[in-house]
Design an enzyme around this catalytic site. Structure first.
Site, PDB file in Angstrom:
ATOM      1  N   GLU A  61       0.827  -1.214   0.000  1.00  0.00           N
ATOM      2  CA  GLU A  61       0.000   0.000   0.000  1.00  0.00           C
ATOM      3  C   GLU A  61       0.860   1.263   0.000  1.00  0.00           C
ATOM      4  O   GLU A  61       0.514   2.254  -0.625  1.00  0.00           O
ATOM      5  CB  GLU A  61      -0.899  -0.023   1.247  1.00  0.00           C
ATOM      6  CG  GLU A  61      -2.166   0.772   1.078  1.00  0.00           C
ATOM      7  CD  GLU A  61      -3.187   0.377   2.149  1.00  0.00           C
ATOM      8  OE1 GLU A  61      -3.657  -0.778   2.119  1.00  0.00           O
ATOM      9  OE2 GLU A  61      -3.503   1.213   2.998  1.00  0.00           O
ATOM     10  N   ASP A  62       1.962   1.232   0.706  1.00  0.00           N
ATOM     11  CA  ASP A  62       2.691   2.483   0.983  1.00  0.00           C
ATOM     12  C   ASP A  62       4.124   2.537   0.477  1.00  0.00           C
ATOM     13  O   ASP A  62       4.836   3.502   0.769  1.00  0.00           O
ATOM     14  CB  ASP A  62       2.714   2.738   2.504  1.00  0.00           C
ATOM     15  CG  ASP A  62       1.318   2.958   3.070  1.00  0.00           C
ATOM     16  OD1 ASP A  62       0.446   3.401   2.309  1.00  0.00           O
ATOM     17  OD2 ASP A  62       1.102   2.668   4.258  1.00  0.00           O
TER      18      ASP A  62
END
Ligand code: ZN
Length: 177
Positions: A61-62
């Site tokens: 996600e990051d």
């Protein structure tokens, strides 16, 4: 041990430039270590794959890490687990949040445990070091949303659920003081 150590190393490197949102600007890896520790303790060290997933849960996600990166380094079971706890970033934030509630109960057991540990760490952080630019209302709404997600993940691990409930109680006490 090797799997868990390598997951910690991989996550620390991939998140190296990130900080938590809170005013203390903690290194992001603190969050990952907290999540991994919650999972390790709640399962008494019985599930290394779960703990590795805890370290890696935000990499898709990051960070720039891909599913294939995770598969090469950690195998398909870890890569699949991390993918399970990754939001679809092409969706608007409100939709992603609604989806977490709607899909949580259909996730694997390990994915649900990671969800609880992640929310526990986030709620603790909001109470101890809220972001400067978050109004009280936004914090309250986050805690309420986290409770809805966790409610869909209950019934697997009493110790972990207690850790989450304690974090919520603490956050409410801090918010009301
Ligand atoms: Zn997280």
């Amino acid at each position: 041990m090797v799997l868990v150590a390598r997951a910690a190393d991989f996550a620390a490197r991939r998140h190296v430039e990130q900080r938590r949102k809170g005013a203390a600007r903690e290194p992001y890896v603190n969050h990952l270590i907290e999540v991994a520790s919650l999972l390790a303790e709640a399962t008494r060290g019985a599930d290394p794959l779960l703990v590795a997933g805890g370290y890696l849960h935000d990499t898709l996600e990051d960070t720039s890490a891909t599913y294939e990166d995770l598969e090469i380094h950690f195998g398909p079971a870890v890569a699949t687990l991390v993918a399970e706890v990754t939001d679809d970033k092409s969706l608007p934030k409100a939709e992603r949040k609604a989806r977490q509630i709607a899909t949580a109960s259909s996730k694997s057991e390990r994915a649900r445990l990671i969800k609880i540990a992640d929310k526990t760490s986030n709620v603790r952080a909001l109470a101890s070091s809220p972001p400067d630019d978050w109004e009280m209302r936004r914090i309250v709404e986050y805690v309420e949303w986290a409770e809805k997600v966790v409610d869909k993940c209950r019934g697997l691990n009493a110790a972990l659920e207690q850790a989450f409930d304690a974090a919520v109680t603490q956050a409410r006490a801090t918010l009301n003081s």
